[in-house]
Every structure is written in C-alpha cells, then in structure tokens.
Write a protein that holds these residues in place. Sequence first.
Motif, mmCIF file in Angstrom:
data_model
loop_
_atom_site.group_PDB
_atom_site.id
_atom_site.type_symbol
_atom_site.label_atom_id
_atom_site.label_comp_id
_atom_site.label_asym_id
_atom_site.label_seq_id
_atom_site.Cartn_x
_atom_site.Cartn_y
_atom_site.Cartn_z
ATOM 1 N N MET A 163 0.839 -1.200 0.000
ATOM 2 C CA MET A 163 0.000 0.000 0.000
ATOM 3 C C MET A 163 0.884 1.265 0.000
ATOM 4 S SD MET A 163 -3.105 1.055 2.552
ATOM 5 C CE MET A 163 -2.103 1.777 3.826
ATOM 6 N N SER A 164 1.969 1.223 0.752
ATOM 7 C CA SER A 164 2.900 2.362 0.774
ATOM 8 C C SER A 164 3.555 2.541 -0.598
ATOM 9 C CB SER A 164 3.986 2.131 1.825
ATOM 10 O OG SER A 164 3.413 1.922 3.080
ATOM 11 N N ILE A 165 3.907 1.420 -1.217
ATOM 12 C CA ILE A 165 4.500 1.491 -2.562
ATOM 13 C C ILE A 165 3.509 2.146 -3.526
ATOM 14 C CG2 ILE A 165 5.117 0.068 -4.570
ATOM 15 C CD1 ILE A 165 6.448 -1.903 -2.641
ATOM 16 N N ILE A 166 2.279 1.651 -3.498
ATOM 17 C CA ILE A 166 1.249 2.148 -4.420
ATOM 18 C C ILE A 166 1.048 3.654 -4.253
ATOM 19 C CG2 ILE A 166 -1.266 2.123 -4.769
ATOM 20 C CD1 ILE A 166 -1.128 -0.954 -4.364
ATOM 21 N N PHE A 202 -8.229 12.353 -7.885
ATOM 22 C CA PHE A 202 -7.735 11.093 -8.471
ATOM 23 C C PHE A 202 -7.169 10.192 -7.373
ATOM 24 C CE2 PHE A 202 -5.206 8.272 -11.020
ATOM 25 C CZ PHE A 202 -5.782 8.276 -12.285
ATOM 26 N N GLN A 203 -6.403 10.822 -6.486
ATOM 27 C CA GLN A 203 -5.746 10.070 -5.416
ATOM 28 C C GLN A 203 -6.769 9.536 -4.395
ATOM 29 O OE1 GLN A 203 -2.380 12.253 -4.221
ATOM 30 N NE2 GLN A 203 -1.299 10.446 -3.506
ATOM 31 N N ASN A 204 -7.705 10.410 -4.007
ATOM 32 C CA ASN A 204 -8.630 10.044 -2.933
ATOM 33 C C ASN A 204 -9.800 9.193 -3.397
ATOM 34 O OD1 ASN A 204 -7.182 11.364 -0.892
ATOM 35 N ND2 ASN A 204 -8.017 13.333 -1.534
ATOM 36 N N PRO A 217 -9.167 4.209 -2.458
ATOM 37 C CA PRO A 217 -10.150 3.124 -2.297
ATOM 38 C C PRO A 217 -9.661 1.809 -2.889
ATOM 39 C CG PRO A 217 -11.188 5.078 -3.247
ATOM 40 C CD PRO A 217 -9.727 5.340 -3.209
ATOM 41 N N LEU A 218 -9.049 1.872 -4.089
ATOM 42 C CA LEU A 218 -8.597 0.619 -4.710
ATOM 43 C C LEU A 218 -7.502 -0.055 -3.890
ATOM 44 C CD1 LEU A 218 -8.549 1.196 -8.578
ATOM 45 C CD2 LEU A 218 -10.200 -0.062 -7.198
ATOM 46 N N SER A 219 -6.644 0.755 -3.259
ATOM 47 C CA SER A 219 -5.580 0.138 -2.459
ATOM 48 C C SER A 219 -6.149 -0.422 -1.151
ATOM 49 C CB SER A 219 -4.433 1.119 -2.212
ATOM 50 O OG SER A 219 -4.882 2.245 -1.514
ATOM 51 N N PHE A 220 -7.115 0.287 -0.526
ATOM 52 C CA PHE A 220 -7.718 -0.206 0.713
ATOM 53 C C PHE A 220 -8.560 -1.467 0.466
ATOM 54 C CE2 PHE A 220 -7.448 2.431 4.632
ATOM 55 C CZ PHE A 220 -6.457 3.282 4.205
ATOM 56 N N LEU A 221 -9.165 -1.529 -0.723
ATOM 57 C CA LEU A 221 -10.074 -2.655 -1.018
ATOM 58 C C LEU A 221 -9.372 -3.769 -1.792
ATOM 59 C CD1 LEU A 221 -13.197 -0.532 -2.050
ATOM 60 C CD2 LEU A 221 -12.793 -1.697 0.126
ATOM 61 N N SER A 222 -8.042 -3.806 -1.690
ATOM 62 C CA SER A 222 -7.311 -4.790 -2.492
ATOM 63 C C SER A 222 -6.770 -5.939 -1.655
ATOM 64 C CB SER A 222 -6.154 -4.085 -3.204
ATOM 65 O OG SER A 222 -5.313 -3.515 -2.225
ATOM 66 N N SER A 234 -13.421 -8.079 -6.310
ATOM 67 C CA SER A 234 -12.000 -7.850 -6.002
ATOM 68 C C SER A 234 -11.087 -8.308 -7.134
ATOM 69 C CB SER A 234 -11.616 -8.606 -4.727
ATOM 70 O OG SER A 234 -12.284 -8.043 -3.630
ATOM 71 N N HIS A 235 -11.541 -9.303 -7.903
ATOM 72 C CA HIS A 235 -10.714 -9.795 -9.008
ATOM 73 C C HIS A 235 -10.607 -8.779 -10.143
ATOM 74 C CE1 HIS A 235 -11.174 -13.769 -7.017
ATOM 75 N NE2 HIS A 235 -9.949 -13.928 -7.506
ATOM 76 N N PHE A 236 -11.448 -7.750 -10.118
ATOM 77 C CA PHE A 236 -11.340 -6.681 -11.135
ATOM 78 C C PHE A 236 -10.469 -5.527 -10.647
ATOM 79 C CE2 PHE A 236 -15.189 -8.929 -12.346
ATOM 80 C CZ PHE A 236 -14.982 -9.076 -13.706
ATOM 81 N N ASN A 237 -9.959 -5.662 -9.437
ATOM 82 C CA ASN A 237 -9.091 -4.616 -8.876
ATOM 83 C C ASN A 237 -7.632 -5.005 -9.128
ATOM 84 O OD1 ASN A 237 -7.633 -2.841 -7.361
ATOM 85 N ND2 ASN A 237 -8.710 -3.219 -5.418
ATOM 86 N N PRO A 238 -6.945 -4.301 -10.018
ATOM 87 C CA PRO A 238 -5.570 -4.703 -10.345
ATOM 88 C C PRO A 238 -4.619 -4.625 -9.154
ATOM 89 C CG PRO A 238 -6.140 -2.597 -11.366
ATOM 90 C CD PRO A 238 -7.382 -3.125 -10.767
ATOM 91 N N PHE A 239 -4.926 -3.762 -8.182
ATOM 92 C CA PHE A 239 -4.047 -3.661 -7.007
ATOM 93 C C PHE A 239 -4.084 -4.949 -6.171
ATOM 94 C CE2 PHE A 239 -4.538 1.264 -6.698
ATOM 95 C CZ PHE A 239 -3.991 1.378 -7.957
ATOM 96 N N PHE A 240 -5.210 -5.649 -6.249
ATOM 97 C CA PHE A 240 -5.355 -6.911 -5.511
ATOM 98 C C PHE A 240 -4.251 -7.889 -5.933
ATOM 99 C CE2 PHE A 240 -7.034 -11.238 -6.370
ATOM 100 C CZ PHE A 240 -6.977 -11.743 -5.089
ATOM 101 N N TYR A 241 -3.963 -7.958 -7.238
ATOM 102 C CA TYR A 241 -2.966 -8.907 -7.733
ATOM 103 C C TYR A 241 -1.551 -8.503 -7.301
ATOM 104 C CZ TYR A 241 -6.888 -10.586 -10.432
ATOM 105 O OH TYR A 241 -8.106 -11.080 -10.778
ATOM 106 N N LEU A 242 -1.314 -7.202 -7.250
ATOM 107 C CA LEU A 242 0.002 -6.726 -6.794
ATOM 108 C C LEU A 242 0.244 -7.162 -5.348
ATOM 109 C CD1 LEU A 242 0.004 -3.102 -8.277
ATOM 110 C CD2 LEU A 242 1.574 -4.941 -8.896
#
Lengths: 257, 322
Positions: A70-73, A174-176, A181-186, A203-211
Amino acid sequence: MKAGFNVRGFYTLFAKEVRRFLKVTVQTVLTPMVTALLFLLVFGQVLEAHVEVYAGVNYSAFLIPGLMMMSIIQNAFANSSSSIIQSKMTGNLVFVLLAPISSLEFFAAFVLAAVVRGLLVALAVYGVAVLFIDLPLTHPWAIAVFAMLGSATLGALGVIAGIWADKYDQLAGFQNFFILPLSFLSGVFYSIHALPEIWQQISHFNPFFYLIDGFRWGFFGQSDAGVVMSLSVSLGFLFVLSGLALYLLFKGYKIRR
Amino acid sequence: MGRKMRRFQCWGWPAMTAAVSIQGVHKRFAALQALKGISMEVPQGSFFGLLGPNGAGKSTLINIMAGLARADAGSIHVMGHDVVSAWRQSRHALGVVPQELVYDPFFSVREVLRLQSGYFGLGRGNDAWIDELLEILSLTDKADANLQDLSGGMKRRVLIAQALVHRPEVVVLDEPTAGVDVELRRSLWRFARRLHREGHTILLTTHYLEEAESLCDEIAILNRGELMTRDSKRNLLARYPWRTLHITVDHATFQLPETLVSLLTNADDNCLTFRLHREQDTIGEVLAALQSAGLTVVDLSTEEVGLEEVFLRLTGQSGENT
C-alpha cells in the motif's frame, strides 16, 4: 549523447527526480512509513488475537506485506504525479520540454524515480516492522518483482494523472477517489476469502489486488489468486498504463500545445 | 542525415543555412487562427526582432520553433534541422529564454545549470562553461543559493544562463526585459549585444520598440497571425522618410509663405509643426522662407520617424507600446 537514446539526459532527469524527493524526506519517506506503522500498531493489536488469515501466519505478519505494498502504491503514484503537476503549475516543466529528451526518456526517468521512492518507503516499513514481528521471506524474487511492478505501475499511473490534471484539486480527487479506495479494497487488511462471494468476484477486477497478492506470496508462499495469475495481471496492467502514458507524452497532451 | 537544408542568399555571399527558416506555418487554437501561413528566414548572425501586438502570434511561432507547440501545417528548421523530424538536433541548436520567471524551487543556481546541461547530454566537462556563465551573468556569488531566494532580476539571469548552458547557435529572447528595472534592462542589452558579437544569432521578441530599434538589424512584424513585413531595420525606417520640425516664431499672427503651406501640419499660436521629406525638403529652406516673411525663429526642434511609427502604420495600432 548516443543516437536514439539520450542516456545522460534520461539519467539527469531521473537523478533530479530522486534528489527532489530526497530533499523532503520527512514528507516523502518518513511520514508514509509512520502512517503504515500506525496501521500495523492499531490493526495488529486489535485483531491479532481474533484473526488468522493463513495457517501458521499471525495477523500482524500478514498485515506487513499489505502495508508495504500500500505504501509502494501510494508513494510511487504521488512521486510522479505531484512532480509533473507541480512543474506544470509553476511552469518549470518547460526546461525539460525544451531539451532533447524523448517521450520514452521522460517516462522512464519519472517511473524509475517513482520506483526508487516506492522501494525506499517499503524498505523503511519493513526495516522497522521486522524489529518487532517475525516475517518469513519464502520467495525473495517474487517480493522484489512485485515491489518493482507495483511501484513502476503506479509511477506510470502517476505520469498519466500528472499530465491529465490541470490543478492540484483534480490530482487530489484522483488520489482520494481512485488510488486510495482501490488500495484499501485490495486485500491489504484481509484475505478476499473472508469476503462475501460477490465482493470476492469484484476484487478480481481490482488490479491492485494482484500486486498485493503476489507480493504477499513472496513472503508466505500462500496467496488468494495464485502467483502466475498475479504476475500476468500485474504485467498486463503495467504495459497498458505505460502504453497510455507514452501515448499521451508523444502526443504532447496538455504539455505541448 | 536525411535533413532538409533551407538556404538564403545574401548580397554576393555564398549561400548559407538560415539560422531559422519558417515555411508556410499555420496554427489554429479552437476558433482562433493564431498563425496564417507565416514564411520567413532569420539569417545566421543577425540580431532579429520579432515584433507584434498582443495576440499577433509571436509566442506561438517561438513555441513551435522550440517544440513546445506543433504546427498544423508548414515547417520550421533551426540551423537546417527540422524541428519535428530532427527535433534533437534543432533543440541543440536553440536556446530559449522564456518570458515568464519560471524556476524549480528545489534546487540552487548551480544545480539547475548542471541539470539543464545534463538534459542536453553534457556532463561535468561542461562545468567550466557553467562557471563562466555564472561569472558573465554576475551570478557567482549566488551559485549555491536556492532559486526561490533570488530577486526577479537574478532569476532572469539564471533563465539566460539555462538557455546558454548547451552553447546554442540561435538564442531566442522572449520579452527579456518585460518588467525589469532600467539598470537590469541596460545590462541585459549589453549581454545580448555581446552574444551577438560572439556569433550567436539572436531572435528577440519585445514590446519595447526602442529596444528593437536599438538592438536589432533585421525586423519582422506580425499582426493577427500574418507577417506584415520582414526587412532590415534600415529599409523599414527608409520606407517612411518623414521627419517632424517644430518651430516657435516671435509673432502669433502672420502670413505663412506659400511654399510652406503644404508642409504645415499644425499651427498653435506661434508654434508651427512641419512634416518634411528627408530627401526633398530641407530645414534651411523652411528657415529661409520664414525669415523672408519677416519672422524670427526663437526655438526649433526635430523628431525623426522611428520604428514605432512604422509599427503603428503596419499594425493599425495606436498608443506608444505594442
């Protein structure tokens, strides 16, 4: 300067971007590290005794890779996006635009600087966290690959956002409303298997989830989606965003009239 | 190299590449046609003035030249390099001093010069030139100061140093003296003349016509996206060979000699204003005619037609500045 690629021009721009964030390390490295550690302290303390996501892995250990990613993202995105919009707003982007620096050199310099910042923040979080919590390193190569993929992907997204935004307000939006949200929900704080079926599918449609999932596999050898799938989706996401960022730069969208 | 070479022919000199060659450049911003087929050449070694009122298209033309904007049609070559197909070479040949006081607040003067040098592929081998630029522009004492701590005049000098750090053959000064005090303006003029003497081609845009008249040897005037004229300063001034003669005589009522009636443009009591052709009318003839009419001249002054009048006639403007 070699024909085709201005190596020194690229390196100078990259080094400048790194020096820029190193001049304000409290804001760019220390603050995100402290934020991640506060999450670890609060959630770890509250949920440690109640949640075991993977067998044999305590919740605080599970949480650390998620917080690192999450910090990286967030920081990789912030590095390229804030630098570009600041240069646009103050007008000093003109010095790069007047120079013989190509779209590819521009893109590579900003993304690589974002990678450096992302990795630095992640290492800072890791370095402090492992003082208190045991964390296995089952597949170090996967940790390194997903950390770089995550920071490069968000660096590329930051380039896009920085080019697109005309003011800080748009970038904050854009950030908020997208990145956060995508990083929190990943799956930073949980395994998606703990979610209802419909949310697992979403969740499978959230690319951050895979990271995060691939990154966590590097530590524990366990994941929700499988490392091949995570690697494939993450690489695909990086290629798509890089292609879009390079297209915008090549067309001069909002930076060359 | 596959690049197109644009050439111009000087009087009896061998053909040489124009410093800047502009061919049929069009540019539209939404409903505004900013440039309407501009074609002209800036000779190498010239001190070239690009003049025009606000909205004339000067900045758009410079932006296309520098790669900051793209033309809808036409082409621009800098030292023979097409700014689109040979953009790396054309940018190496061009140094642009932007009009706005822009700077990077994270770095010192020396740092920004090294960064700019690096963007152009130059390493520490260029440090000696950076030191020389700092010295020439009286910035040595401020070399390690952060840019945000400098005065406006100092920031302007840094912009000039940044434009020169890669030793470009063509230097574009976009309104360099806008909003600067008299002392700095004079110092910038001296520096621009020095650059010109050292062989740089200077392309100057300015709102101050006396500045263009003092510095430039070649002038182009744009208006509403069209090139109104492009000529040497001498030829431009010669197009309007008039001068104004103000004479005060000792009587308020008198009979003006017949030969002076057609020259008189204004009479206010005993103050007379005549418009004289530089080659056909002489001040001596006017004075002699007044004397023969029994008038004594008590005061006399002349005004030469300057670039300002040429500019105003070509652009249909009024007011003293563009």
